[in-house]
Motif scaffolding. Structure first.
Motif, PDB file in Angstrom:
ATOM      1  N   LYS A   7       0.809  -1.224   0.000  1.00  0.00           N
ATOM      2  CA  LYS A   7       0.000   0.000   0.000  1.00  0.00           C
ATOM      3  C   LYS A   7       0.840   1.271   0.000  1.00  0.00           C
ATOM      4  O   LYS A   7       0.309   2.362   0.093  1.00  0.00           O
ATOM      5  N   ASP A   8       2.147   1.140  -0.139  1.00  0.00           N
ATOM      6  CA  ASP A   8       3.036   2.302  -0.175  1.00  0.00           C
ATOM      7  C   ASP A   8       3.157   2.794  -1.616  1.00  0.00           C
ATOM      8  O   ASP A   8       3.884   2.221  -2.430  1.00  0.00           O
ATOM      9  N   SER A   9       2.436   3.846  -1.917  1.00  0.00           N
ATOM     10  CA  SER A   9       2.397   4.362  -3.285  1.00  0.00           C
ATOM     11  C   SER A   9       3.759   4.873  -3.758  1.00  0.00           C
ATOM     12  O   SER A   9       4.070   4.820  -4.949  1.00  0.00           O
ATOM     13  N   GLY A  10       4.579   5.340  -2.844  1.00  0.00           N
ATOM     14  CA  GLY A  10       5.895   5.863  -3.217  1.00  0.00           C
ATOM     15  C   GLY A  10       6.794   4.827  -3.862  1.00  0.00           C
ATOM     16  O   GLY A  10       7.570   5.148  -4.766  1.00  0.00           O
ATOM     17  N   ASN A  11       6.684   3.596  -3.414  1.00  0.00           N
ATOM     18  CA  ASN A  11       7.508   2.540  -4.011  1.00  0.00           C
ATOM     19  C   ASN A  11       7.089   2.257  -5.452  1.00  0.00           C
ATOM     20  O   ASN A  11       7.934   2.010  -6.311  1.00  0.00           O
ATOM     21  N   TYR A  12       5.792   2.292  -5.719  1.00  0.00           N
ATOM     22  CA  TYR A  12       5.323   2.097  -7.093  1.00  0.00           C
ATOM     23  C   TYR A  12       5.786   3.248  -7.990  1.00  0.00           C
ATOM     24  O   TYR A  12       6.215   3.027  -9.121  1.00  0.00           O
ATOM     25  N   HIS A  13       5.693   4.467  -7.463  1.00  0.00           N
ATOM     26  CA  HIS A  13       6.106   5.627  -8.250  1.00  0.00           C
ATOM     27  C   HIS A  13       7.587   5.547  -8.591  1.00  0.00           C
ATOM     28  O   HIS A  13       7.986   5.711  -9.751  1.00  0.00           O
ATOM     29  N   PHE A  14       8.405   5.270  -7.589  1.00  0.00           N
ATOM     30  CA  PHE A  14       9.850   5.190  -7.802  1.00  0.00           C
ATOM     31  C   PHE A  14      10.188   4.061  -8.776  1.00  0.00           C
ATOM     32  O   PHE A  14      10.994   4.235  -9.695  1.00  0.00           O
ATOM     33  N   ARG A  15       9.539   2.916  -8.613  1.00  0.00           N
ATOM     34  CA  ARG A  15       9.800   1.806  -9.526  1.00  0.00           C
ATOM     35  C   ARG A  15       9.406   2.183 -10.955  1.00  0.00           C
ATOM     36  O   ARG A  15      10.112   1.860 -11.917  1.00  0.00           O
ATOM     37  N   GLY A  16       8.297   2.889 -11.101  1.00  0.00           N
ATOM     38  CA  GLY A  16       7.882   3.353 -12.423  1.00  0.00           C
ATOM     39  C   GLY A  16       8.915   4.282 -13.046  1.00  0.00           C
ATOM     40  O   GLY A  16       9.216   4.181 -14.240  1.00  0.00           O
ATOM     41  N   GLN A  17       9.458   5.176 -12.241  1.00  0.00           N
ATOM     42  CA  GLN A  17      10.485   6.082 -12.761  1.00  0.00           C
ATOM     43  C   GLN A  17      11.705   5.312 -13.261  1.00  0.00           C
ATOM     44  O   GLN A  17      12.286   5.656 -14.292  1.00  0.00           O
ATOM     45  N   LEU A  18      12.090   4.286 -12.522  1.00  0.00           N
ATOM     46  CA  LEU A  18      13.235   3.474 -12.949  1.00  0.00           C
ATOM     47  C   LEU A  18      12.915   2.724 -14.241  1.00  0.00           C
ATOM     48  O   LEU A  18      13.771   2.602 -15.120  1.00  0.00           O
ATOM     49  N   LYS A  19      11.706   2.246 -14.354  1.00  0.00           N
ATOM     50  CA  LYS A  19      11.315   1.543 -15.576  1.00  0.00           C
ATOM     51  C   LYS A  19      11.332   2.479 -16.779  1.00  0.00           C
ATOM     52  O   LYS A  19      11.689   2.057 -17.886  1.00  0.00           O
ATOM     53  N   VAL A  20      10.988   3.736 -16.583  1.00  0.00           N
ATOM     54  CA  VAL A  20      11.094   4.707 -17.676  1.00  0.00           C
ATOM     55  C   VAL A  20      12.552   4.825 -18.114  1.00  0.00           C
ATOM     56  O   VAL A  20      12.846   4.860 -19.318  1.00  0.00           O
ATOM     57  N   LEU A  21      13.466   4.864 -17.166  1.00  0.00           N
ATOM     58  CA  LEU A  21      14.884   4.955 -17.510  1.00  0.00           C
ATOM     59  C   LEU A  21      15.337   3.754 -18.335  1.00  0.00           C
ATOM     60  O   LEU A  21      16.254   3.869 -19.149  1.00  0.00           O
ATOM     61  N   LEU A  22      14.683   2.616 -18.131  1.00  0.00           N
ATOM     62  CA  LEU A  22      14.994   1.405 -18.899  1.00  0.00           C
ATOM     63  C   LEU A  22      14.120   1.272 -20.151  1.00  0.00           C
ATOM     64  O   LEU A  22      14.178   0.251 -20.837  1.00  0.00           O
ATOM     65  N   LYS A  23      13.320   2.290 -20.416  1.00  0.00           N
ATOM     66  CA  LYS A  23      12.425   2.334 -21.570  1.00  0.00           C
ATOM     67  C   LYS A  23      11.359   1.235 -21.526  1.00  0.00           C
ATOM     68  O   LYS A  23      10.889   0.774 -22.560  1.00  0.00           O
ATOM     69  N   GLU A  24      10.987   0.830 -20.336  1.00  0.00           N
ATOM     70  CA  GLU A  24       9.909  -0.136 -20.121  1.00  0.00           C
ATOM     71  C   GLU A  24       8.630   0.654 -19.811  1.00  0.00           C
ATOM     72  O   GLU A  24       8.121   0.636 -18.686  1.00  0.00           O
ATOM     73  N   TYR A  25       8.151   1.353 -20.824  1.00  0.00           N
ATOM     74  CA  TYR A  25       7.099   2.351 -20.620  1.00  0.00           C
ATOM     75  C   TYR A  25       5.765   1.753 -20.183  1.00  0.00           C
ATOM     76  O   TYR A  25       5.104   2.301 -19.301  1.00  0.00           O
ATOM     77  N   GLN A  26       5.348   0.652 -20.776  1.00  0.00           N
ATOM     78  CA  GLN A  26       4.050   0.082 -20.416  1.00  0.00           C
ATOM     79  C   GLN A  26       4.048  -0.370 -18.956  1.00  0.00           C
ATOM     80  O   GLN A  26       3.087  -0.133 -18.228  1.00  0.00           O
ATOM     81  N   SER A  27       5.115  -0.991 -18.545  1.00  0.00           N
ATOM     82  CA  SER A  27       5.227  -1.434 -17.160  1.00  0.00           C
ATOM     83  C   SER A  27       5.297  -0.231 -16.207  1.00  0.00           C
ATOM     84  O   SER A  27       4.733  -0.263 -15.108  1.00  0.00           O
ATOM     85  N   ALA A  28       5.974   0.819 -16.633  1.00  0.00           N
ATOM     86  CA  ALA A  28       6.041   2.045 -15.830  1.00  0.00           C
ATOM     87  C   ALA A  28       4.647   2.640 -15.654  1.00  0.00           C
ATOM     88  O   ALA A  28       4.272   3.059 -14.547  1.00  0.00           O
ATOM     89  N   ILE A  29       3.879   2.667 -16.733  1.00  0.00           N
ATOM     90  CA  ILE A  29       2.506   3.196 -16.662  1.00  0.00           C
ATOM     91  C   ILE A  29       1.686   2.398 -15.651  1.00  0.00           C
ATOM     92  O   ILE A  29       0.921   2.976 -14.865  1.00  0.00           O
ATOM     93  N   SER A  30       1.862   1.100 -15.632  1.00  0.00           N
ATOM     94  CA  SER A  30       1.146   0.271 -14.661  1.00  0.00           C
ATOM     95  C   SER A  30       1.517   0.649 -13.230  1.00  0.00           C
ATOM     96  O   SER A  30       0.645   0.743 -12.360  1.00  0.00           O
ATOM     97  N   ASP A  31       2.799   0.880 -12.996  1.00  0.00           N
ATOM     98  CA  ASP A  31       3.226   1.284 -11.650  1.00  0.00           C
ATOM     99  C   ASP A  31       2.694   2.665 -11.286  1.00  0.00           C
ATOM    100  O   ASP A  31       2.237   2.886 -10.162  1.00  0.00           O
ATOM    101  N   PHE A  32       2.742   3.598 -12.224  1.00  0.00           N
ATOM    102  CA  PHE A  32       2.216   4.937 -11.950  1.00  0.00           C
ATOM    103  C   PHE A  32       0.715   4.874 -11.655  1.00  0.00           C
ATOM    104  O   PHE A  32       0.223   5.541 -10.745  1.00  0.00           O
ATOM    105  N   THR A  33       0.008   4.065 -12.416  1.00  0.00           N
ATOM    106  CA  THR A  33      -1.434   3.926 -12.216  1.00  0.00           C
ATOM    107  C   THR A  33      -1.728   3.356 -10.833  1.00  0.00           C
ATOM    108  O   THR A  33      -2.631   3.833 -10.135  1.00  0.00           O
TER     109      THR A  33
END
Length: 109
Positions: A30-56
């Motif tokens: 339930k810690d939203s910050g971990n999902y946000h941070f993980r999404g940001q890292l996925k963007v750096l790896l160009k894993e955009y769809q997975s990042a969007i899932s984490d941001f959502t």
């Protein structure tokens, strides 16, 4: 695990940082910050769809986390999801997120 992920990000070891954040999410889903941070890292790896899932997921857990809409919109732009990205930028801008209206000017007009 979150702090360790920050250290690994500083070493540009994004995949290891993602593994640590996944462990942090496993411990506290339930810690939203971990999902946000993980999404940001996925963007750096160009894993955009997975990042969007984490941001959502981060937004679902904390609807007041309005600045994540900007990050999610940028990931959507990378996947040519312009209309949806512009809605995210608009939501961010309405909430006072810095730079959101500039992104609308750049991508949505």
């Amino acid at each position: 695990y979150h702090k360790r992920a920050e250290a690994k990000k500083g070493l540009y070891d994004y995949r290891a940082a993602i593994l640590d954040l996944s462990k942090a999410i496993e411990i506290d889903p339930k810690d939203s910050g971990n999902y946000h941070f993980r999404g940001q890292l996925k963007v750096l790896l160009k894993e955009y769809q997975s990042a969007i899932s984490d941001f959502t997921k981060a937004i679902e857990l904390n609807p007041e986390y309005n600045f994540i809409y900007k990050d999610r919109g940028l990931a959507k732009i990378k996947l040519n999801q312009k209309e949806s990205a512009c809605l995210d930028f608009s939501k961010a801008g309405e909430s006072g997120v810095s730079g959101a209206y500039d992104l609308i000017k750049d991508f949505c007009n």
